[in-house]
Scaffold this active site. Structure first.
Site, PDB file in Angstrom:
ATOM      1  N   GLU A 190      -6.560  12.802   1.727  1.00 41.67           N
ATOM      2  CA  GLU A 190      -7.680  12.263   2.516  1.00 41.67           C
ATOM      3  C   GLU A 190      -7.927  13.106   3.771  1.00 41.67           C
ATOM      4  O   GLU A 190      -9.064  13.396   4.134  1.00 41.67           O
ATOM      5  CB  GLU A 190      -7.396  10.819   2.945  1.00 41.67           C
ATOM      6  CG  GLU A 190      -7.495   9.815   1.818  1.00 41.67           C
ATOM      7  CD  GLU A 190      -7.087   8.419   2.303  1.00 41.67           C
ATOM      8  OE1 GLU A 190      -7.988   7.629   2.599  1.00 41.67           O
ATOM      9  OE2 GLU A 190      -5.885   8.139   2.384  1.00 41.67           O
ATOM     10  N   LYS A 230       0.795  -1.227   0.000  1.00 37.83           N
ATOM     11  CA  LYS A 230       0.000   0.000   0.000  1.00 37.83           C
ATOM     12  C   LYS A 230       0.827   1.275   0.000  1.00 37.83           C
ATOM     13  O   LYS A 230       1.863   1.382   0.630  1.00 37.83           O
ATOM     14  CB  LYS A 230      -0.903   0.023   1.236  1.00 37.83           C
ATOM     15  CG  LYS A 230      -1.962  -1.054   1.219  1.00 37.83           C
ATOM     16  CD  LYS A 230      -3.071  -0.758   0.248  1.00 37.83           C
ATOM     17  CE  LYS A 230      -3.863   0.397   0.762  1.00 37.83           C
ATOM     18  NZ  LYS A 230      -5.295   0.212   0.777  1.00 37.83           N
TER      19      LYS A 230
END
Ligand code: ARG
Length: 480
Positions: free
Chosen positions: A308, A301
């Protein structure tokens, strides 16, 4: 704290002065310890120390100019305040909750330092007009700093838009590929949103830039003050014209928070697009490693945490706007202690905006643009179907009929699993005999971009012109 609040100590026997507060004259007993903490604001309003001192220096200077203080008294007060500022900045100042707020902490430190004359500073003034002045000074400065940061981001957007004027991106409606646009054009849409935010900020600065001092607690003062002089000393363009209004309203702070909330909503939309674009599925951009984080469990990831978080932080500022509106609602004139609650939402709005501006200002110039992926996506999804229809219109076919012809062509392509340009001329002519080989030119994504050649359009030449124009507009704005 809570324990003591539930079992308050019995009132102490009256002494010479039973309350040690600056306002304690009419009180018999000390303040309940919980109440002292509950009503204090110094924990957060000490942030206003510089404005508080600046306002006090101007006030003392004005009082001397009108003969309420002697020049010698003024000088001692001004020197004392300057020394306190130095102490605060050097971390040598002890803030006390018992002294409630920034104003009384500084005032008592002044008297402790310079003696009796320090007690004269509060002549012709109340904490009500003092705090209103402090907040306005603070916010005016913060608006200027935020505008500077916004300018940096706006310039970064123009630079990137100029570089990406020829880059083809699928434009979306309903998050479905709609028509090809220049990536530069998309970035300039962000620019327009934020330029309006800048305008709103500057506009709200005008109403912030007004002097409350002189309003006293609510009704003004019996001393022959010179408010124009105080305003000049503090660089205020205007003076609050009504003493009640001067201490009662915080609409300028609400307005600022509304501008901030709208800016955060814009940021959240930009952030959302960055999050989508940086996903494997889109793959349009890659955010620099420095702005991403990994997962503690999934080794593959690379998460877009910064956009965000910006997206998430929009919630705080929207909340602060609602908090301030609700705080103000139904308050009778003039000042009420409710207004002390204006500071934390306001401060947090400023901090949040600053953090997000910094994040985007750093992140956007370093993001990598995957032009090939954008182009590939722009070609899929029949994004030039409208261009096909426009081509038929130019052959004399009414737009509604043209729409139906292209719809039929799309259906064939969907069934076949190919693009429109992969259909043969014969297949297209079976739909309408007037179609010629030049139709394939109209199906090209670059041609689709170039054809939208008008002001506000996405033709790369127009995008470059819009960038030049944007620089000029920003330059003119920056002068205000
Ligand atoms: N800490 C107060 C505030 O932030 C200052 C003004 C207090 N005035 C008063 N009358 N209690 O609003």
């Amino acid at each position: 704290m809570t324990d003591r609040a539930q079992t308050p100590k019995p009132a102490q026997p009256a002494t010479e002065q039973s309350s040690d507060k600056l306002w304690g004259g009419r009180f018999d007993g000390p303040t309940n310890a919980f109440v002292e903490e509950f009503t204090a604001s110094v924990q957060f309003d000490r942030r206003l120390y510089a404005q508080d001192i600046e306002g006090s220096i101007a006030h003392a200077t004005m009082l001397a100019a009108v003969g309420v203080l002697t020049n010698d008294e003024r000088d001692r007060i001004v020197e004392g305040l300057a020394a306190i500022r130095t102490d605060i900045e050097a971390g040598r100042f002890t803030w006390s909750i018992a002294l409630e707020d920034v104003h009384m902490n500084i005032e008592s430190a002044l008297t402790a330092r310079i003696g009796e004359v320090g007690k004269k500073l509060h002549t012709a003034r109340s904490r009500n007009d003092q705090v209103a002045t402090d907040i306005r000074l603070y916010l005016r400065g913060e608006i200027d700093r935020l505008t500077g940061m916004l300018d940096r981001l706006l310039n970064a957007l123009i630079d990137l838009a100029e570089r990406e004027a020829d880059t083809v991106l699928p434009g979306f409606t309903h998050l479905q590929a709609a028509q090809p646009v220049s990536f530069g054009h998309h970035l300039l849409a962000w620019f327009e949103m934020l330029l309006r935010d800048r305008e709103r900020l500057r506009d709200c600065r005008k109403r912030t830039d007004s002097l409350p001092l002189g309003a006293g607690a609510l009704a003004g003062t019996t001393f022959p003050i010179d408010r124009a002089l105080t305003a000049e000393l503090l660089g205020f363009t205007r003076i609050c014209e009504n003493s009640l209004d001067a201490v009662a309203d915080r609409d300028f702070a609400i307005e600022f928070t509304a501008c901030g909330a709208l800016m955060m909503v814009h940021f959240s939309r930009m952030a959302e697009e960055m999050v989508l674009w940086s996903s494997q599925q889109f793959g349009f951009i890659e955010l620099a490693d420095a702005f991403c984080t990994g997962s503690s469990m999934m080794p593959q990831k690379k998460n877009p945490d910064v956009p965000e978080l910006v997206r998430g932080k929009s919630g705080r500022v929207i909340g602060h706007l609602i908090a301030l509106l609700t705080l103000m609602k139904s308050q009778p004139l003039a000042y009420n202690k409710d207004n002390q609650e204006d500071k934390e939402p306001l401060f947090d709005t400023v901090d949040t905006l600053r953090g997000c501006l910094r994040a985007f200002g750093d992140l956007i110039p370093t993001m990598q643009v995957r032009r090939d992926r954008m182009r590939e996506a722009a070609r899929a999804g029949f994004t030039t179907a409208t261009d096909f229809a426009d081509y038929l219109v130019r052959l004399g076919i009414p737009f509604r009929d043209a729409h139906a012809v292209v719809g039929a062509a799309v259906r064939i392509a969907v069934e076949r699993g190919c693009e429109l340009k992969d259909l043969s001329l014969a297949e297209l002519q079976a739909l309408d005999g007037r179609i010629g080989a030049e139709v394939f030119g109209a199906l090209d994504v670059d041609a689709a971009l170039a054809a939208r050649d008008h002001r506000g359009g996405t033709a790369p030449g127009r995008v470059r012109a819009a960038c030049a124009q944007a620089r000029l507009r920003l330059g003119t704005e920056a002068a205000h």
